[in-house]
Design a protein around this motif. Structure first.
Motif, PDB file in Angstrom:
ATOM      1  N   UNK A 189      -6.035  10.207  15.439  1.00 54.52           N
ATOM      2  CA  UNK A 189      -6.551  11.019  14.332  1.00 54.52           C
ATOM      3  C   UNK A 189      -7.005  10.121  13.192  1.00 54.52           C
ATOM      4  N   UNK A 190      -8.184  10.415  12.658  1.00 56.80           N
ATOM      5  CA  UNK A 190      -8.691   9.654  11.502  1.00 56.80           C
ATOM      6  C   UNK A 190      -7.966  10.083  10.241  1.00 56.80           C
ATOM      7  N   UNK A 191      -7.675   9.097   9.395  1.00 53.74           N
ATOM      8  CA  UNK A 191      -7.080   9.364   8.086  1.00 53.74           C
ATOM      9  C   UNK A 191      -7.992   8.742   7.034  1.00 53.74           C
ATOM     10  N   UNK A 192      -7.904   9.276   5.818  1.00 56.09           N
ATOM     11  CA  UNK A 192      -8.801   8.806   4.765  1.00 56.09           C
ATOM     12  C   UNK A 192      -8.015   8.343   3.543  1.00 56.09           C
ATOM     13  N   UNK A 193      -8.533   7.304   2.929  1.00 57.54           N
ATOM     14  CA  UNK A 193      -7.914   6.683   1.752  1.00 57.54           C
ATOM     15  C   UNK A 193      -7.494   7.735   0.723  1.00 57.54           C
ATOM     16  N   UNK A 194      -6.219   7.672   0.312  1.00 58.89           N
ATOM     17  CA  UNK A 194      -5.703   8.561  -0.718  1.00 58.89           C
ATOM     18  C   UNK A 194      -5.332   9.953  -0.242  1.00 58.89           C
TER      19      UNK A 194
END
Length: 194
Positions: A144-149
């Motif tokens: 799963x992709x995660x995003x900064x913050x």
């Protein structure tokens, strides 16, 4: 002196020698880290590269990563070993209670979520870097992709390191070499010197 007294004295001597050896390794690690910084700075100057002061920078000058605990404070700093097999503190400990939300320090992909040696660990792949968190759990599947913050998990699960008071955050490069996560929290701008 009795047999038990001799054993106790021998244990104290062994313990003192271990502590002295540990202090010696820490001093050696500090010297190696300092010399590595000098070599890196010298190399950057030789290549005509310098880091700019971000106070007066116009754009493009922000930290590469954010702290995984919003408003968190670092309780224990990085003390990386000179060699990957030596003792050391391969990350930073950030104040966090059980159930605290963790945010991704940078964009990436969940690369591991589970137990390592009985400890609850979540790892995020960010380019050539692997960011590790312990104790941590996530409901996200590997890949799963995660995003900064943005939230990716919580401080939870088993750990022999933080004991319900913190989360350990490590940043590992290829070759199992750990680097100081706080380095990526400082704004930096790299410019070419003409």
């Amino acid at each position: 002196m009795g047999h038990h007294d001799e054993q106790a004295r021998a244990r104290r001597v062994r313990r003192r020698r271990r502590l002295e050896a540990m202090r010696g390794r820490r001093r050696l690690n500090a010297l190696v880290a300092a010399s590595t910084l000098v070599v890196a700075a010298t190399t950057m100057v030789a290549l005509g590269v310098r880091t700019g002061d971000c106070v007066y920078a116009e754009g493009g000058c922000e930290p590469s990563m954010v702290l995984p605990v919003r408003g968190g404070a670092v309780m224990a700093r990085f003390d990386g070993p000179a060699q990957v097999w030596l003792a050391g503190h391969r990350g930073v400990d950030i104040e966090a209670d059980e159930g605290t939300t963790l945010v991704a320090p940078a964009d990436g992909t969940v690369s591991f979520a589970g137990k390592v040696g009985g400890k609850s660990v979540v790892s995020i792949a960010h380019g050539a870097w692997t960011l590790t968190f312990e104790p941590a759990v996530t409901a996200l599947a590997v890949g799963t992709e995660v995003h900064r913050g943005r939230p990716f998990g919580t401080v939870s699960g088993s750990s022999d390191h933080c004991d319900g008071a913190c989360v350990h955050w490590g940043v590992r490069t290829t070759g199992r070499r750990y680097v100081d996560p706080e380095r990526w929290l400082r704004p930096q701008r790299v410019v070419l010197v003409e």
